[in-house]
Design a protein around this motif. Sequence first.
Motif, mmCIF file in Angstrom:
data_model
loop_
_atom_site.group_PDB
_atom_site.id
_atom_site.type_symbol
_atom_site.label_atom_id
_atom_site.label_comp_id
_atom_site.label_asym_id
_atom_site.label_seq_id
_atom_site.Cartn_x
_atom_site.Cartn_y
_atom_site.Cartn_z
ATOM 1 N N THR A 55 -5.031 -12.813 14.843
ATOM 2 C CA THR A 55 -5.922 -11.999 14.022
ATOM 3 C C THR A 55 -6.651 -12.909 13.042
ATOM 4 O O THR A 55 -6.024 -13.629 12.268
ATOM 5 C CB THR A 55 -5.121 -10.926 13.252
ATOM 6 O OG1 THR A 55 -4.460 -10.094 14.202
ATOM 7 C CG2 THR A 55 -6.027 -10.081 12.376
ATOM 8 N N THR A 57 -9.507 -13.005 10.018
ATOM 9 C CA THR A 57 -10.288 -12.202 9.072
ATOM 10 C C THR A 57 -11.538 -12.963 8.646
ATOM 11 O O THR A 57 -11.605 -14.195 8.739
ATOM 12 C CB THR A 57 -9.468 -11.860 7.807
ATOM 13 O OG1 THR A 57 -9.165 -13.081 7.123
ATOM 14 C CG2 THR A 57 -8.194 -11.091 8.159
ATOM 15 N N HIS A 89 -11.335 -3.303 10.715
ATOM 16 C CA HIS A 89 -10.605 -3.508 9.466
ATOM 17 C C HIS A 89 -9.135 -3.734 9.769
ATOM 18 O O HIS A 89 -8.587 -3.172 10.725
ATOM 19 C CB HIS A 89 -10.779 -2.305 8.532
ATOM 20 C CG HIS A 89 -12.177 -2.187 8.007
ATOM 21 N ND1 HIS A 89 -12.615 -2.883 6.914
ATOM 22 C CD2 HIS A 89 -13.240 -1.478 8.448
ATOM 23 C CE1 HIS A 89 -13.887 -2.609 6.695
ATOM 24 N NE2 HIS A 89 -14.292 -1.762 7.619
ATOM 25 N N LEU A 90 -8.503 -4.556 8.949
ATOM 26 C CA LEU A 90 -7.086 -4.815 9.069
ATOM 27 C C LEU A 90 -6.345 -3.512 8.777
ATOM 28 O O LEU A 90 -6.657 -2.821 7.812
ATOM 29 C CB LEU A 90 -6.693 -5.896 8.046
ATOM 30 C CG LEU A 90 -5.486 -6.760 8.303
ATOM 31 C CD1 LEU A 90 -5.558 -7.456 9.656
ATOM 32 C CD2 LEU A 90 -5.362 -7.796 7.193
ATOM 33 N N LYS A 91 -5.398 -3.160 9.627
ATOM 34 C CA LYS A 91 -4.701 -1.872 9.481
ATOM 35 C C LYS A 91 -3.988 -1.736 8.142
ATOM 36 O O LYS A 91 -4.028 -0.683 7.523
ATOM 37 C CB LYS A 91 -3.721 -1.681 10.631
ATOM 38 C CG LYS A 91 -4.433 -1.397 11.926
ATOM 39 C CD LYS A 91 -3.483 -1.056 13.042
ATOM 40 C CE LYS A 91 -4.339 -0.628 14.201
ATOM 41 N NZ LYS A 91 -3.994 -1.103 15.461
ATOM 42 N N ASN A 92 -3.345 -2.815 7.681
ATOM 43 C CA ASN A 92 -2.580 -2.714 6.439
ATOM 44 C C ASN A 92 -3.393 -3.075 5.188
ATOM 45 O O ASN A 92 -2.869 -3.038 4.088
ATOM 46 C CB ASN A 92 -1.313 -3.569 6.509
ATOM 47 C CG ASN A 92 -1.613 -5.036 6.732
ATOM 48 O OD1 ASN A 92 -2.728 -5.409 7.052
ATOM 49 N ND2 ASN A 92 -0.591 -5.872 6.571
ATOM 50 N N ASP A 93 -4.684 -3.433 5.373
ATOM 51 C CA ASP A 93 -5.558 -3.728 4.237
ATOM 52 C C ASP A 93 -7.009 -3.483 4.661
ATOM 53 O O ASP A 93 -7.660 -4.360 5.216
ATOM 54 C CB ASP A 93 -5.370 -5.167 3.764
ATOM 55 C CG ASP A 93 -6.166 -5.495 2.510
ATOM 56 O OD1 ASP A 93 -7.006 -4.669 2.088
ATOM 57 O OD2 ASP A 93 -5.956 -6.588 1.947
ATOM 58 N N GLN A 94 -7.486 -2.284 4.400
ATOM 59 C CA GLN A 94 -8.819 -1.873 4.854
ATOM 60 C C GLN A 94 -9.950 -2.717 4.258
ATOM 61 O O GLN A 94 -11.068 -2.690 4.748
ATOM 62 C CB GLN A 94 -9.053 -0.393 4.530
ATOM 63 C CG GLN A 94 -8.212 0.547 5.370
ATOM 64 C CD GLN A 94 -8.611 0.499 6.839
ATOM 65 O OE1 GLN A 94 -9.771 0.659 7.178
ATOM 66 N NE2 GLN A 94 -7.640 0.252 7.712
ATOM 67 N N GLN A 96 -9.965 -5.943 4.288
ATOM 68 C CA GLN A 96 -10.081 -7.143 5.117
ATOM 69 C C GLN A 96 -10.798 -6.822 6.424
ATOM 70 O O GLN A 96 -10.410 -5.893 7.139
ATOM 71 C CB GLN A 96 -8.696 -7.723 5.427
ATOM 72 C CG GLN A 96 -7.978 -8.270 4.220
ATOM 73 C CD GLN A 96 -8.623 -9.549 3.708
ATOM 74 O OE1 GLN A 96 -9.131 -10.364 4.458
ATOM 75 N NE2 GLN A 96 -8.609 -9.705 2.391
#
Length: 150
Positions: A55, A57, A89-94, A96
């Motif tokens: 992944t 970013t 978007h990163l699932k645990n931090d929208q 990112q």
Amino acid sequence: MSDHFLNQLGPKIKIANTVIEKELNNRFAEMFKKYSLTGAQISLLVFLYDSKGRTITQKEIADTFVLSHPTIRGIVKRLEDNNLIATSHLKNDQRQIVLTLSAKGFALLDDNITAIHEIMDKVNKRIVAGLSDADVKQLGHILNVIIGNF
């Protein structure tokens, strides 16, 4: 060391960066006429290609290439407009933004990765032409120190 010599270092580094960037842009322009890709865009695509399965970013790209948020955003937007990358978007931090090669982007890189590496190798060899192996090693060390100073 004289102030004049010291005052010339920053401009010389900038000039070296500019001529290297122009050379890469010219060589890549021939290869990717259809997309009008710059060296920075190719570098980002190659980074994503070489990072298969991991992944990545937008922030990691900005940090890796030491680019500002607006600059990296512009590069990402142009690559998205050419359908060469996709963002999510990163699932645990929208906040990112995750960057991935699209199928089209992956195919483009897969078809051209050898030629891209050959161009980069030729440009890197041109950068160090006339330098001994010890000089090249020292140059790498000096550049790391300069980068680390900021």
